[in-house]
Write an enzyme that holds these catalytic residues in place. Sequence first.
Site, PDB file in Angstrom:
ATOM      1  N   GLY A  40       0.631  -1.123   0.000  1.00  0.00           N
ATOM      2  CA  GLY A  40       0.000   0.000   0.000  1.00  0.00           C
ATOM      3  C   GLY A  40       0.702   1.249   0.000  1.00  0.00           C
ATOM      4  O   GLY A  40       0.859   1.705   0.650  1.00  0.00           O
ATOM      5  N   THR A  41       1.267   2.083  -1.051  1.00  0.00           N
ATOM      6  CA  THR A  41       2.494   2.867  -1.291  1.00  0.00           C
ATOM      7  C   THR A  41       2.508   3.472  -2.704  1.00  0.00           C
ATOM      8  O   THR A  41       2.007   2.821  -3.609  1.00  0.00           O
ATOM      9  CB  THR A  41       3.689   1.916  -1.116  1.00  0.00           C
ATOM     10  OG1 THR A  41       3.595   1.279   0.156  1.00  0.00           O
ATOM     11  CG2 THR A  41       4.992   2.589  -1.281  1.00  0.00           C
ATOM     12  N   VAL A  42       3.309   4.535  -2.734  1.00  0.00           N
ATOM     13  CA  VAL A  42       3.517   5.105  -4.066  1.00  0.00           C
ATOM     14  C   VAL A  42       5.010   5.249  -4.296  1.00  0.00           C
ATOM     15  O   VAL A  42       5.786   5.477  -3.371  1.00  0.00           O
ATOM     16  CB  VAL A  42       2.832   6.481  -4.263  1.00  0.00           C
ATOM     17  CG1 VAL A  42       1.318   6.327  -4.293  1.00  0.00           C
ATOM     18  CG2 VAL A  42       3.259   7.490  -3.204  1.00  0.00           C
TER      19      VAL A  42
END
Length: 537
Positions: free
Chosen positions: A355-357
Amino acid sequence: MFAFDPQSNPYPISRQATYARNGMVATSQPLAAQAGLDILKKGGNAIDAAIATAACLTVVEPTSNGIGGDAYALVWVKGKLHGLNGSGPAPKSISIEAVKEAGYDKIPKFGWIPVTVPGVPAAWAALSEKFGKLPFKEVLEPAIRYAEEGFPLSPVLSKYWNRAYQIFKENLKKDMFKHWFETFIPNGKVPKAGDIWKSPGHAKTLREIGETNADSFYRGELAEKIDQFSKDNGGFLTKEDLASYRAEWVQPIGVNYRGYDVWEIPPNGQGLVALQALNILNGFEFEARDTVDTLHKQIEAIKLAFADGFKYITDEIHMKYSSEELLSESYAARRRNLITDTALLPEAGDPSSSGTVYLSTADHEGNMVSFIQSNYMGFGSGLVVPGTGIALQNRGHDFSMDPNHSNALVGGKKTINTIIPGFLTKDNEAIGPFGVMGGYMQPQGHVQVVMNTIDFGMNPQTALDAPRWQWMKEKSVHVEHRFAHHLIQGLAEKGHQMQLAVEPNSFGRGQIIWRDPETGVLIGGTESRTDGAIASW
């Protein structure tokens, strides 16, 4: 540079790599990539562009990251690679005993217990202060504008938004979670692709962060709001925890893989897992990518590296073994010797007996940035500080409740962190930033992308588009539906428990920018598994 054929395109979904000279930004949202490019064109450098892009991503991809999350960066400036750890520790007052007294045998995913000190604003400010050219508040302007005026959701983004809503509506019943629904589900309606979403509170917060160099978040008005929200709901996080936080400049760690140096952030990040796996694989020769033998050895190396990572990685000062010990050639050789023709059950080794960019940026001056930030598990803890748009992370969920575990919960300690930026150099010259976000897929994605590039000569776009595998646990391996049947069958015959992934978007989302050291030309690839884009000129 690399021996890849720019015209090679063995995978049907693959686009061609992007080429440019003056600057490039690669990330998972087109609007954020364009914001970074606009900053480059205004005279900013790659660092300014990275901050602008990252800030925009908190607005245009809140399903994966936010102001209340963590960040890491690898920054190449004037011939040197710098590391920044922007992850935060657990509140000083929390403990295993306190969590048990609250009625939990393990750390929950949602609510205040898993909330650690957010590092994102401090990381942005530290990058700007040390390497930025433009005023900090100026590089936040594109993000502020999107938060104030709104933006249309893209297709993959809307899918994750709806998925989060379905999970949250079943699990977040307490009053403290209502601010998440008010912020992200306006008027009770889940935004869909093409719908305009805006967050005035988010815009106000970004403006205050820009005008105070993030000081308000840690020692000012925003800190007071976070502190009060925590007190009102029995949280452990205090304004004292915020006031004592600083993003930390660190020395990157790396291994030499076939003449190229692969760099990661040292623990508490899990980049060590990727480096360990590459160290193990360095002792083998691979004739082709899509063979059972190649895939088997990759999977086995990852399993061994993760076994060590899960046992040993935590806040570096609490680790039993150092990164140097875990990355030693002698230890890699011993781990390599465990790999046979059949799948093994991974166990941690003992180095003492041996869950991350994600986004990449580059400018015409030679500066390059590998940057990653996350709230964890999508939107994070489910908590939004009232009126601010600050969605708080739940990174503390990864702490162990076993007091004898390396990653045991202790107040003021950082937990193992899944988010990892990568960087590649050769002969002390920058090749460029790369990353694949997505929980514990990240080290596995790093290994596959590095090998696709170095061993198999793929250009950045093809290296990202190639079908991926993901080790899950024990002998369980998931593969994408594009995986060749004969490879799945061959791996199964070696004892791997093979399964086509139920969730097609679980194999990470990556970005790459390479610079040709002879011509200075930038070559980029962006993720086809999401709404990825490259902005360049």
